[in-house]
Design a protein around this motif. Structure first.
Motif, PDB file in Angstrom:
ATOM      1  N   PRO A  68       0.827  -1.212   0.000  1.00  0.00           N
ATOM      2  CA  PRO A  68       0.000   0.000   0.000  1.00  0.00           C
ATOM      3  C   PRO A  68       0.861   1.263   0.000  1.00  0.00           C
ATOM      4  CG  PRO A  68      -0.767  -1.556   1.659  1.00  0.00           C
ATOM      5  CD  PRO A  68       0.555  -2.064   1.173  1.00  0.00           C
ATOM      6  N   SER A  69       0.427   2.241  -0.745  1.00  0.00           N
ATOM      7  CA  SER A  69       1.142   3.520  -0.782  1.00  0.00           C
ATOM      8  C   SER A  69       1.001   4.232   0.559  1.00  0.00           C
ATOM      9  CB  SER A  69       0.573   4.413  -1.890  1.00  0.00           C
ATOM     10  OG  SER A  69       1.112   5.711  -1.800  1.00  0.00           O
ATOM     11  N   ALA A  70       2.127   4.637   1.124  1.00  0.00           N
ATOM     12  CA  ALA A  70       2.107   5.353   2.397  1.00  0.00           C
ATOM     13  C   ALA A  70       1.668   6.808   2.220  1.00  0.00           C
ATOM     14  CB  ALA A  70       3.497   5.307   3.034  1.00  0.00           C
ATOM     15  N   ALA A  71       1.621   7.278   0.962  1.00  0.00           N
ATOM     16  CA  ALA A  71       1.308   8.679   0.707  1.00  0.00           C
ATOM     17  C   ALA A  71      -0.187   8.960   0.661  1.00  0.00           C
ATOM     18  CB  ALA A  71       1.945   9.123  -0.614  1.00  0.00           C
ATOM     19  N   GLU A  72      -1.029   7.916   0.590  1.00  0.00           N
ATOM     20  CA  GLU A  72      -2.455   8.151   0.448  1.00  0.00           C
ATOM     21  C   GLU A  72      -3.128   8.381   1.799  1.00  0.00           C
ATOM     22  OE1 GLU A  72      -4.222   8.807  -2.306  1.00  0.00           O
ATOM     23  OE2 GLU A  72      -2.175   8.858  -3.061  1.00  0.00           O
ATOM     24  N   PRO A  73      -3.980   9.422   1.886  1.00  0.00           N
ATOM     25  CA  PRO A  73      -4.669   9.722   3.145  1.00  0.00           C
ATOM     26  C   PRO A  73      -5.652   8.623   3.530  1.00  0.00           C
ATOM     27  CG  PRO A  73      -4.846  11.547   1.580  1.00  0.00           C
ATOM     28  CD  PRO A  73      -4.295  10.384   0.833  1.00  0.00           C
ATOM     29  N   THR A  74      -6.057   8.642   4.783  1.00  0.00           N
ATOM     30  CA  THR A  74      -7.064   7.699   5.272  1.00  0.00           C
ATOM     31  C   THR A  74      -8.472   8.162   4.931  1.00  0.00           C
ATOM     32  OG1 THR A  74      -7.129   8.835   7.424  1.00  0.00           O
ATOM     33  CG2 THR A  74      -5.577   6.986   7.176  1.00  0.00           C
ATOM     34  N   ILE A  75      -8.611   9.333   4.342  1.00  0.00           N
ATOM     35  CA  ILE A  75      -9.898   9.881   3.927  1.00  0.00           C
ATOM     36  C   ILE A  75      -9.862  10.144   2.426  1.00  0.00           C
ATOM     37  CG2 ILE A  75     -10.477  10.927   6.150  1.00  0.00           C
ATOM     38  CD1 ILE A  75      -9.392  13.570   5.082  1.00  0.00           C
ATOM     39  N   GLU A  76     -11.046  10.222   1.819  1.00  0.00           N
ATOM     40  CA  GLU A  76     -11.142  10.562   0.396  1.00  0.00           C
ATOM     41  C   GLU A  76     -11.799  11.931   0.280  1.00  0.00           C
ATOM     42  OE1 GLU A  76     -12.641   7.681  -2.703  1.00  0.00           O
ATOM     43  OE2 GLU A  76     -14.174   9.250  -2.897  1.00  0.00           O
ATOM     44  N   ASP A 163     -20.026  11.411   2.901  1.00  0.00           N
ATOM     45  CA  ASP A 163     -20.346  11.254   4.319  1.00  0.00           C
ATOM     46  C   ASP A 163     -20.537  12.606   4.988  1.00  0.00           C
ATOM     47  OD1 ASP A 163     -20.081   8.347   4.429  1.00  0.00           O
ATOM     48  OD2 ASP A 163     -17.943   8.698   4.105  1.00  0.00           O
ATOM     49  N   ILE A 164     -19.801  13.592   4.521  1.00  0.00           N
ATOM     50  CA  ILE A 164     -19.965  14.953   5.036  1.00  0.00           C
ATOM     51  C   ILE A 164     -19.562  15.947   3.958  1.00  0.00           C
ATOM     52  CG2 ILE A 164     -17.648  14.959   6.078  1.00  0.00           C
ATOM     53  CD1 ILE A 164     -18.850  16.810   8.256  1.00  0.00           C
ATOM     54  N   VAL A 165     -20.309  17.043   3.874  1.00  0.00           N
ATOM     55  CA  VAL A 165     -20.018  18.125   2.936  1.00  0.00           C
ATOM     56  C   VAL A 165     -19.738  19.383   3.741  1.00  0.00           C
ATOM     57  CG1 VAL A 165     -20.874  19.550   1.051  1.00  0.00           C
ATOM     58  CG2 VAL A 165     -21.491  17.124   1.159  1.00  0.00           C
ATOM     59  N   LEU A 166     -18.571  19.958   3.552  1.00  0.00           N
ATOM     60  CA  LEU A 166     -18.156  21.173   4.248  1.00  0.00           C
ATOM     61  C   LEU A 166     -18.337  22.361   3.328  1.00  0.00           C
ATOM     62  CD1 LEU A 166     -14.847  19.698   5.739  1.00  0.00           C
ATOM     63  CD2 LEU A 166     -17.074  19.877   6.883  1.00  0.00           C
ATOM     64  N   PHE A 167     -19.359  23.143   3.587  1.00  0.00           N
ATOM     65  CA  PHE A 167     -19.659  24.321   2.772  1.00  0.00           C
ATOM     66  C   PHE A 167     -19.019  25.533   3.439  1.00  0.00           C
ATOM     67  CE2 PHE A 167     -22.474  27.993   1.867  1.00  0.00           C
ATOM     68  CZ  PHE A 167     -22.309  28.046   0.490  1.00  0.00           C
ATOM     69  N   LYS A 181     -15.085  16.486  13.780  1.00  0.00           N
ATOM     70  CA  LYS A 181     -15.042  15.523  14.882  1.00  0.00           C
ATOM     71  C   LYS A 181     -16.349  14.748  14.969  1.00  0.00           C
ATOM     72  CE  LYS A 181     -13.915  15.180  19.813  1.00  0.00           C
ATOM     73  NZ  LYS A 181     -13.534  15.959  21.035  1.00  0.00           N
ATOM     74  N   GLU A 182     -17.466  15.437  14.806  1.00  0.00           N
ATOM     75  CA  GLU A 182     -18.771  14.768  14.839  1.00  0.00           C
ATOM     76  C   GLU A 182     -18.910  13.788  13.685  1.00  0.00           C
ATOM     77  OE1 GLU A 182     -21.553  17.949  14.822  1.00  0.00           O
ATOM     78  OE2 GLU A 182     -21.196  18.508  16.920  1.00  0.00           O
ATOM     79  N   ALA A 183     -18.399  14.166  12.509  1.00  0.00           N
ATOM     80  CA  ALA A 183     -18.473  13.271  11.357  1.00  0.00           C
ATOM     81  C   ALA A 183     -17.638  12.019  11.580  1.00  0.00           C
ATOM     82  CB  ALA A 183     -17.995  14.000  10.103  1.00  0.00           C
ATOM     83  N   GLN A 184     -16.475  12.170  12.194  1.00  0.00           N
ATOM     84  CA  GLN A 184     -15.624  11.014  12.458  1.00  0.00           C
ATOM     85  C   GLN A 184     -16.257  10.068  13.468  1.00  0.00           C
ATOM     86  OE1 GLN A 184     -12.018  13.602  13.174  1.00  0.00           O
ATOM     87  NE2 GLN A 184     -11.007  11.989  12.005  1.00  0.00           N
ATOM     88  N   LYS A 185     -16.969  10.620  14.445  1.00  0.00           N
ATOM     89  CA  LYS A 185     -17.636   9.786  15.442  1.00  0.00           C
ATOM     90  C   LYS A 185     -18.725   8.921  14.821  1.00  0.00           C
ATOM     91  CE  LYS A 185     -17.015  12.598  19.628  1.00  0.00           C
ATOM     92  NZ  LYS A 185     -17.719  13.413  20.663  1.00  0.00           N
ATOM     93  N   SER A 186     -19.432   9.486  13.836  1.00  0.00           N
ATOM     94  CA  SER A 186     -20.547   8.769  13.231  1.00  0.00           C
ATOM     95  C   SER A 186     -20.113   7.824  12.108  1.00  0.00           C
ATOM     96  CB  SER A 186     -21.570   9.765  12.674  1.00  0.00           C
ATOM     97  OG  SER A 186     -20.996  10.570  11.658  1.00  0.00           O
ATOM     98  N   ALA A 187     -18.830   7.882  11.726  1.00  0.00           N
ATOM     99  CA  ALA A 187     -18.339   7.033  10.635  1.00  0.00           C
ATOM    100  C   ALA A 187     -18.255   5.582  11.072  1.00  0.00           C
ATOM    101  CB  ALA A 187     -16.972   7.516  10.174  1.00  0.00           C
ATOM    102  N   THR A 188     -18.523   4.676  10.149  1.00  0.00           N
ATOM    103  CA  THR A 188     -18.419   3.252  10.417  1.00  0.00           C
ATOM    104  C   THR A 188     -16.955   2.841  10.471  1.00  0.00           C
ATOM    105  OG1 THR A 188     -20.501   2.881   9.244  1.00  0.00           O
ATOM    106  CG2 THR A 188     -19.112   0.958   9.643  1.00  0.00           C
ATOM    107  N   ASP A 189     -16.597   2.058  11.481  1.00  0.00           N
ATOM    108  CA  ASP A 189     -15.211   1.612  11.628  1.00  0.00           C
ATOM    109  C   ASP A 189     -14.738   0.888  10.372  1.00  0.00           C
ATOM    110  OD1 ASP A 189     -15.066   2.656  14.139  1.00  0.00           O
ATOM    111  OD2 ASP A 189     -15.453   0.760  15.184  1.00  0.00           O
ATOM    112  N   GLY A 190     -13.554   1.250   9.919  1.00  0.00           N
ATOM    113  CA  GLY A 190     -12.971   0.600   8.753  1.00  0.00           C
ATOM    114  C   GLY A 190     -13.323   1.255   7.436  1.00  0.00           C
ATOM    115  N   ASP A 191     -14.377   2.078   7.425  1.00  0.00           N
ATOM    116  CA  ASP A 191     -14.755   2.763   6.191  1.00  0.00           C
ATOM    117  C   ASP A 191     -13.903   4.012   5.997  1.00  0.00           C
ATOM    118  OD1 ASP A 191     -16.623   0.895   5.635  1.00  0.00           O
ATOM    119  OD2 ASP A 191     -18.359   2.098   6.200  1.00  0.00           O
ATOM    120  N   ARG A 192     -13.589   4.303   4.757  1.00  0.00           N
ATOM    121  CA  ARG A 192     -12.821   5.504   4.439  1.00  0.00           C
ATOM    122  C   ARG A 192     -13.788   6.666   4.296  1.00  0.00           C
ATOM    123  NH1 ARG A 192      -9.304   6.511  -0.969  1.00  0.00           N
ATOM    124  NH2 ARG A 192      -7.778   7.976  -0.143  1.00  0.00           N
TER     125      ARG A 192
END
Length: 249
Positions: A68-76, A163-167, A181-192
């Motif tokens: 796996p590429s170490a340069a890719e973020p854990t989020i999309e 999963d979240i839109v930041l306007f 922080k609220e969006a991360q809490k509601s995210a399913t474990d393991g999902d990007r």
């Protein structure tokens, strides 16, 4: 550091590089058999590759097992950027790739100064800029620049994909760190986590556009007491999102 190239032709311990990249490696870099490069398959998997031969417009390799590429973020992250004038979008794309953005979607809105002109032709250039930036900064995917959306209504209709839109609104909104922080809490474990960032053009957003964004599910955020330029805001928010999610550590 070994040079990096992208190819989808990786299978059974071998790989092939074609076209301009093959020409660059063979003719410009004057590579030789036995030299080592890093190959990326565009899907965040990298391979250590050893050159085994040269064709007329190809370079051939043996490759070790991919990792796996170490340069890719854990989020999309997808960046929706109000279409700016001049060449500002090029800088947004170039630096956005460096910061980890996966997709760029320009759009036209009520107060855009720029107007649509030769967008298909410009899109080819924008994607070349994204590819070159990805190679330079060591990305494991090829970020994509989409053709621009014609109005802000089309932008809002895409929000359900994320999963979240930041306007980002110049009239203020909730703090970014709290919303994220609220969006991360509601995210399913393991999902990007799929995040969209929406920033305006030089003219900003109309009150109606801000209202429509909220109705479509976006979280309205403020960016502090200073007014950021249209080429500064997307990069500032992108860097903040990457920092708050641990992707600039």
């Amino acid at each position: 550091m070994p040079h990096r190239y992208f190819t989808t032709e990786v299978a059974n311990g071998t790989a092939v590089l074609r076209g301009q990249d093959a020409h660059h490696l063979a003719r410009v870099m004057r590579a030789k058999q036995g030299d080592t490069v890093i190959l990326c398959d565009g899907k965040a998997i990298e391979y250590t590759a050893v050159i085994t031969g040269f064709g007329e417009d190809t370079v051939e390799f043996t490759v070790e097992e991919g990792y796996p590429s170490a340069a890719e973020p854990t989020i999309e992250v997808t960046l929706f950027a109000g279409y700016p004038k001049q060449d500002k979008l090029e800088d947004i794309i170039r630096h956005g790739v460096e910061l980890g953005c996966a997709y760029f979607v320009p759009f036209f809105s009520r107060y855009c100064v720029a107007s649509p002109k030769k967008e298909e032709q410009k899109n080819v250039r924008y994607n070349k800029i994204a590819v070159e930036a990805a190679k330079q900064c060591g990305r494991g995917i090829l970020p994509e620049v989409k053709l621009p959306l014609r109005n802000f209504g089309e932008v809002c209709r895409t929000f359900a994909q994320y999963d979240i839109v930041l306007f980002c609104y110049e009239c203020g909104g909730d703090p970014l760190h709290r919303v994220l922080k609220e969006a991360q809490k509601s995210a399913t474990d393991g999902d990007r986590l799929k995040i969209a960032i929406v920033t305006g053009s030089e003219g900003g957003f109309s009150a109606e556009e801000a209202e429509n964004a909220a109705k479509a599910g976006a979280k309205t955020i403020g960016l502090g007491p200073r007014i950021l330029r249209c080429e500064t805001a997307p990069l500032a928010v992108l860097a903040s999102v990457m920092t708050l999610t641990g992707n600039l550590e």
